[in-house]
Design a protein around this motif. Structure first.
Motif, PDB file in Angstrom:
ATOM      1  N   LYS A   1       2.156   3.853  -7.410  1.00  7.92           N
ATOM      2  CA  LYS A   1       1.097   4.740  -6.968  1.00  7.92           C
ATOM      3  C   LYS A   1       0.992   5.961  -7.876  1.00  7.92           C
TER       4      LYS A   1
ATOM      5  N   ASP B   1       3.508  10.082  -1.284  1.00  2.99           N
ATOM      6  CA  ASP B   1       2.522   9.592  -0.329  1.00  2.99           C
ATOM      7  C   ASP B   1       3.171   9.556   1.035  1.00  2.99           C
TER       8      ASP B   1
ATOM      9  N   PRO C   1      -1.742  13.835   2.444  1.00  9.18           N
ATOM     10  CA  PRO C   1      -2.421  13.272   1.268  1.00  9.18           C
ATOM     11  C   PRO C   1      -2.412  14.207   0.060  1.00  9.18           C
TER      12      PRO C   1
ATOM     13  N   PRO D   1     -10.731   5.178   0.627  1.00  6.57           N
ATOM     14  CA  PRO D   1     -10.148   6.458   0.209  1.00  6.57           C
ATOM     15  C   PRO D   1     -10.738   6.933  -1.119  1.00  6.57           C
TER      16      PRO D   1
ATOM     17  N   THR E   1       0.797  -1.213   0.000  1.00  2.14           N
ATOM     18  CA  THR E   1       0.000   0.000   0.000  1.00  2.14           C
ATOM     19  C   THR E   1       0.823   1.254   0.000  1.00  2.14           C
TER      20      THR E   1
ATOM     21  N   ARG F   1      -9.702   9.529  -4.198  1.00  2.00           N
ATOM     22  CA  ARG F   1      -8.576  10.299  -4.732  1.00  2.00           C
ATOM     23  C   ARG F   1      -9.041  11.159  -5.903  1.00  2.00           C
TER      24      ARG F   1
ATOM     25  N   THR G   1       1.382   8.925   3.819  1.00  2.00           N
ATOM     26  CA  THR G   1       0.483   8.262   4.751  1.00  2.00           C
ATOM     27  C   THR G   1       1.226   7.274   5.630  1.00  2.00           C
TER      28      THR G   1
ATOM     29  N   TYR H   1      -5.005  14.703  -4.452  1.00  4.97           N
ATOM     30  CA  TYR H   1      -5.452  14.787  -3.056  1.00  4.97           C
ATOM     31  C   TYR H   1      -6.290  13.561  -2.739  1.00  4.97           C
ATOM     32  N   SER H   2      -6.004  12.926  -1.615  1.00  7.82           N
ATOM     33  CA  SER H   2      -6.752  11.745  -1.180  1.00  7.82           C
ATOM     34  C   SER H   2      -7.546  12.074   0.075  1.00  7.82           C
TER      35      SER H   2
ATOM     36  N   TYR I   1      -8.055   8.994   3.440  1.00  5.76           N
ATOM     37  CA  TYR I   1      -6.956   8.113   3.077  1.00  5.76           C
ATOM     38  C   TYR I   1      -6.533   7.187   4.210  1.00  5.76           C
ATOM     39  N   LYS I   2      -6.985   7.450   5.427  1.00 11.53           N
ATOM     40  CA  LYS I   2      -6.662   6.563   6.546  1.00 11.53           C
ATOM     41  C   LYS I   2      -7.770   5.538   6.800  1.00 11.53           C
TER      42      LYS I   2
END
Length: 778
Positions: free
Chosen positions: A117, A60, A622, A684, A31, A686, A62, A675-676, A679-680
């Motif tokens: 990604k 990313d 994000p 998500p 991921t 995007r 995250t 922008y996501s 995302y957590k």
């Protein structure tokens, strides 16, 4: 992203962060992935790999640890679906991937990287053509037929699969190597080190998907406007010491080639394409791996029609001739039926091995490529004076070996070779009107009875290169890479060259890198694009060339200079500037002459290309955004080969004057962001967008290539919603819905207007196109 350098474990060595990018053994699979369009200038770490000052786009954060990407290879992470044994398999393969990447560093060159990604964030994702992805890198200009131009060169782009260079093929329209094949990829340009030869405007290195980095399966359906239908399937996994991956797709739409008119839909533009890639690896131990990759591309195209064309050939007075009265009205240019088929097959078998202080990868490969053009039997004859059924093919087989020797703590020596044997075959069957005389004004008179002309030839040739180089680190912040290449070609042309290369990289302060380099280049002409036409057969016919002069296309020889710097301005914000100059002798260019969409190569006796590039990006959490622009000028003087393709008056002018090359575009820019939301979470959302700007390729004006087409700017938008375990079924994983809008504001823009040296027809960019997709992991 961490704001300053720090030390992290790297197998048995260490990882130094410079700016934001780390040579770690962390994963790019699963991921977490690192930056998208990352511009890097490389130096060397203590283990013989490289460390890079990187400006990463689409980063990313995250999972901050995982975003410290090994910018050379997939990195170490046990994918959650794997057992412990499979996780060890992934770890060993990640180590071997890192070693393989260290065989071919780009010390002193500029590298722009696209992670898995990043590819998914570009509108279209895996469904987007590869040239669309590459247009987001600085200095890349788009052209018709899916071509790209890097730093003012026509088509001198080499493609590598897992570090192995593929021989050139004949594909004009299609994307033989689909974006879906790539786990990640990079574009390297500038003053290249000596391991890169033959095609040196840009090196596109594709790390293919495999069972370690892309386990599991996915089925996808994508489509929308203009009958666009794009189903695909992929599956990968590992068992014991084996891992494997296969992917296949089918493309059907009615916009296979650029529209010849500004209208929303093209006339006669259907395409059907089939693509397949298979990859299997056997990892014998932590130091030995054997891999086999095979691919197939089969594409069929209708050539779009251009309504309202004037019926003439040979000279403007044809319309008033007796022959014109016989055929006038029998054909409408909106109803022509010209078709083209392109086939490409390739296979690569590689052995990778570490032996003490030595590491190597040795490969054998083969590539077959063919192109066939079927004319409109009457239409081509009426409009062009020739209806020609053309077939070309090239079969290339060769070997490549790259070796790294960690000779001393401050010296890393690399050496290797590439060698190809190639066989090209060309066959044409032409229908023409014979000339029966001239009128009182000296204009040709043609018979109404046609004549058939068969022409064919074949040739076998060799292409080879050897190199050796040393990365020397005299002090901690300075790297000097120096080396030599020896290249030779024995095909239609016979020539050799020894090419010195020198790159210097200096890191004078934290987050800053300066580099300068010089490379001597040797570029053989593309074997399959050098014609062997028997011109005398077409004398005194409606297809007679303006001149019978046909000097053999020569190898290009360049002096290439490059310098630039990069800087971390603030945490997450990076910028770079690069400038270059190329001085060429026998500069190679390509053009389309006649109805078959088959490019032909020719030389300018002298050529110059110079320009500069600026790139910047910012990422936080994000959110990420990037932008770049480039200025370039490409000019040539005196066409000294394949002269029969050109108008004699153009040849005379270019012999005495510098002109812009047909693919010269002064300003090029691209930008994008992502922008996501959520995302957590397991769902998500995007939102991403990209922009491409060009101030126009060249067109004829008062002089050849003396004008340009109008400037343009296009925007693309993407919205992707993902769900984890949407159906609550054990074997079903991520579900993804996507909406892509290409050319959001429906901008009408012209890539070519049909004029210019070697330009065969007008081409317009794609009008607004809305596409949707559904994919399911399992």
């Amino acid at each position: 992203m961490p704001p300053s350098p720090r030390i992290l474990p790297l197998l048995s060595s260490s990882c130094l962060l410079i700016g934001t990018t780390c040579l770690s053994a962390l994963p790019t699979g699963g991921t977490a992935h690192a930056a998208a369009v990352a511009t890097t200038t490389t130096t060397t770490t203590t283990n013989g790999g490289t460390k890079e000052d990187a400006r990463s786009t689409f980063a990313d954060s995250t999972q901050p640890t995982a975003t410290q990407q090994n910018t050379h290879a997939p990195t170490r992470q046990t994918v959650t679906d794997y057992t412990d044994a499979q996780g060890e398999h992934v770890t060993v393969n990640a180590h071997l991937d890192q070693v393989r990447s260290a065989l071919q560093p780009a010390t002193g060159a500029s590298t722009y990287r696209f992670s898995r990604k990043d590819i998914e964030a570009i509108p279209g994702g895996d469904n987007a053509p590869m040239n669309t992805v590459l247009l987001q890198a600085p200095g890349v200009a788009q052209d018709s037929y899916g071509q790209i131009h890097i730093r003012g060169d026509h088509n001198e782009v080499q493609f590598r699969l897992d570090g192995v260079q593929l021989p050139e093929g004949l594909s004009v329209f299609g994307q033989t190597l689909m974006t879906r094949f790539a786990h990640s990829m990079s574009m390297t340009t500038g003053a290249l080190p000596s391991e890169y030869g033959f095609l040196q405007a840009g090196v596109i290195d594709i790390t293919t998907k495999n069972g370690s980095t892309d386990p599991g399966g996915e089925v996808s359906v994508y489509g929308g406007a203009r009958d666009y239908f794009f189903p695909s399937l992929q599956y990968g996994g590992a068992h014991g010491k084996w891992d494997y991956f296969v992917t296949a797709d089918f493309v059907h739409d009615r916009v296979g080639i650029e529209n010849t008119t500004p209208k929303f839909n093209a006339l006669h533009d259907l395409t059907n394409q089939y693509h397949f890639l298979g990859h299997v690896r056997y990892t014998a131990d932590e130091n030995t791996r054997i891999s086999f990759t095979a691919g197939v591309s089969n594409a069929y195209y209708q050539l779009p029609n251009n309504p309202g064309q004037q019926r003439q050939f040979a000279n403007p007075d044809f319309l008033s001739s007796d022959l014109s009265h016989q055929v006038y009205g029998s054909v409408n240019s909106a109803d022509l039926n010209e078709r083209q088929k392109e086939i490409t097959d390739f296979a690569i078998l590689s052995l990778q091995k570490e032996i003490g202080s030595f590491s190597l990868q040795s490969s054998v490969f083969s590539r077959y490529s063919s192109l066939g053009y079927s004319p409109d039997a009457l239409g081509d004859l009426v409009y062009n004076g020739i209806a020609q059924r053309a077939q070309r093919s090239v079969m290339s087989t060769g070997s490549q070996t790259d070796v790294t020797w960690h000779a001393a703590p401050r010296h890393t020596v690399r050496f290797g070779y590439q060698a190809y044997v190639e066989r090209t075959v060309s066959q044409t069957d032409s229908t023409v009107y014979p000339q029966t005389g001239t009128d009182s004004d000296g204009n040709a008179i043609f018979s109404g009875v046609t004549e058939n002309i068969h022409d064919g030839n074949g040739r076998t040739g060799w292409l080879y290169g050897l190199y050796a180089q040393d990365e020397w680190r005299p002090v901690r912040n300075l790297t000097i890479n120096y080396g030599l290449r020896f290249d030779g070609v024995d095909e239609y042309t016979h020539s050799k060259q020894v090419s010195p290369r020198l790159n210097i990289v200096w890191q004078p302060w934290r987050g800053g890198t300066l580099h300068a380099g010089y490379s001597r280049y040797f570029t053989p002409p593309p074997f399959e694009l050098v014609g062997g036409t028997s011109l005398n057969k077409f004398a005194n016919t409606s297809a007679a060339p303006g001149t019978l002069q046909d000097t053999t296309v020569k190898s290009e020889r360049d002096h290439y200079f490059d310098a630039g710097f990069s800087q971390v301005l603030l945490p997450g914000w990076h910028a770079s500037f690069d400038a270059y100059v190329k001085l060429a002798r026998n500069m190679i260019d390509e053009g389309q002459f006649g109805s078959p969409i088959i490019l032909s190569a020719f030389n300018y006796r002298r050529g110059q290309v110079n320009g500069y590039e600026f790139a910047t990006d910012y990422s936080h959490g994000p959110f990420s955004v990037y932008g770049n622009f480039a200025w370039s000028r490409a000019i040539g003087k005196d066409i000294n080969s394949a002269q029969w393709n050109f108008d004699p008056s153009d040849l005379a002018y270019i012999r005495q004057h510098w002109i812009h090359l047909d693919h010269d575009q002064r300003w090029t820019a691209s930008a994008g962001g992502s922008y996501s939301a959520f995302y957590k979470t397991g769902h998500p959302l995007r939102l991403s967008a990209t922009m491409v700007y060009g101030n126009g390729l060249r067109a004829d004006g008062a002089t050849p290539n003396g004008a340009k087409v109008p400037q343009y700017v296009t925007f693309n938008l993407s919205l992707v919603q993902s769900f984890q375990d949407l159906f609550q079924v054990g074997f079903l994983k991520r579900t993804q819905l996507r909406l892509d809008v290409i050319n959001l504001f429906d901008r009408r823009y012209e890539l070519r207007d049909g004029s210019g040296i070697g330009v065969g027809a007008p081409q317009y960019g794609l009008r607004r196109t809305i596409l949707t997709g559904l994919s399911q992991r399992f």
